[in-house]
Scaffold this motif. Sequence first.
Motif, PDB file in Angstrom:
ATOM      1  N   ALA A   1       0.239   9.305  -5.642  1.00 29.91           N
ATOM      2  CA  ALA A   1       0.349  10.655  -5.083  1.00 29.91           C
ATOM      3  C   ALA A   1       1.407  11.504  -5.769  1.00 29.91           C
ATOM      4  CB  ALA A   1       0.671  10.568  -3.591  1.00 29.91           C
TER       5      ALA A   1
ATOM      6  N   PRO B   1       0.810  -1.238   0.000  1.00 31.16           N
ATOM      7  CA  PRO B   1       0.000   0.000   0.000  1.00 31.16           C
ATOM      8  C   PRO B   1       0.834   1.274   0.000  1.00 31.16           C
ATOM      9  CG  PRO B   1      -0.898  -1.588   1.558  1.00 31.16           C
ATOM     10  CD  PRO B   1       0.395  -2.157   1.072  1.00 31.16           C
TER      11      PRO B   1
ATOM     12  N   GLU C   1       0.533   4.049  -2.819  1.00 27.70           N
ATOM     13  CA  GLU C   1       0.236   5.429  -2.420  1.00 27.70           C
ATOM     14  C   GLU C   1       1.243   6.398  -3.019  1.00 27.70           C
ATOM     15  OE1 GLU C   1      -0.131   8.126   1.684  1.00 27.70           O
ATOM     16  OE2 GLU C   1       0.238   5.960   1.780  1.00 27.70           O
ATOM     17  N   ASP C   2       2.525   6.022  -2.996  1.00 30.15           N
ATOM     18  CA  ASP C   2       3.550   6.882  -3.593  1.00 30.15           C
ATOM     19  C   ASP C   2       3.354   7.028  -5.096  1.00 30.15           C
ATOM     20  OD1 ASP C   2       4.693   7.265  -1.145  1.00 30.15           O
ATOM     21  OD2 ASP C   2       6.284   5.782  -1.423  1.00 30.15           O
TER      22      ASP C   2
END
Length: 321
Positions: free
Chosen positions: A63, A55, A59-60
Motif C-alpha cells: 500500500a 498480513p 499490506e503496508d
Amino acid sequence: MITLVYLSSNGEVVKTTRRAGEVLKLPEATSVWIDFDSPSEDENRLLTDFFHFHPLAVEDAIAHIHHPKLDDYQNYLFLIMHELKSELNREEPETVEVDIFLGSHFLVTYHSQPLHCIQTLKNTLDKNPALLQKTPDFLLHFLLDSMVDSFLPVLDALEERMEAVEEEVLAKAPRKSLDEILSLKRQLMKIRRFSVLQREVLRLLSSGEHTLIHPDLLMYYRDVYDHLVRISDLSESYRDILSSVLEGYLTTISNRLNEVMKVLTIIATIMMPLTLITGIYGMNFPAMPLQDSPAGFWIVMAGMGVLSILMLVIFRRAGWW
C-alpha cells in the motif's frame, strides 16, 4: 520482477529469477538478497505464500504508507524507509519508498520504482562478492547507508540555491525571490520530516534491542544514525537561515515601499500650496491682483516655482530625502 542474489559455491555473485524456495535451499545460500522491483500480483503473493510474512506487514509494503517505521515480528524485522531523489526541478523533493524484510539468512527489499541504493548494492556485490558471505544485517546496513547518503546531494543543491536567492535579496529583492524562498522552505521541511522519522528507525536498530542485528554491527548502524542526525540538523539550520532571508526580503520590500511613499508625500506636499494658488486665481472675482497685468501669469508661475524650490531646500535640510 523478482531478482535473487546469492553467492555460488565457487564464490561468484549469482543474480537469478529462480524461485526463492530453490535458492534458499542451496547449501551455499547462507545470505540471500531477494529484490522485488515493481512486482506483479502473482509475485506479491510470495510474500505471504512462501515467506509467510504477517498480513499487516505485507499490506503496508504493497500500500505504500509513506512514513518510516520499524516493526519486530520476532523471526524477522519489517522496515519502511525512503530514498530521496536528487532531481530538484519540482516544487517538492520526491521520495521513493522501499520496504525491507530482514531475516536470519535473507534480506527482502520491495519497491515500485528504481532506486539508486538498490543499484549501488548490486554493483558493489559484483565488485566485492565477499559481502554476501556476511550476514543479511550487514547488507541492510550497506543499503541504509547508501539510502541516507542520497539526502546529502539534495541538501548541497539546496544550499547553493539558498546562497543565490540570498544574493538576489541583498541586491534587488525581485518578486521571484519570495517564490524561491517559500519553495526552499517547503523542500527543507519535507527533508527534515523524513530524516527525523528515519533517524528514529536507525536509533531503534542501533539500540541492541533486536537480536537479528549482530552486536558487532551496532556501531555501523550508529554511524548511519549519526549521519541522519547531521542531515536533520542541517535541514533545520537551513530553514532558520531561510527564515532570516525571508525577513530580509520583507524588510527590503518595506524599505522600498517607504522610499516610494516618501517621494509621493514630498510631491503631494509641494503640490498643496501650488494648488492653493491656482485655486485662488480660479475664483470668479472681477478684480484680482495681477489679473490685468500682461506679465501677471508669468509672475505667478515664477512665484510658484520659487516656492517649490524653497520647499525642496527645506525638506533636504530636514533630512527627509
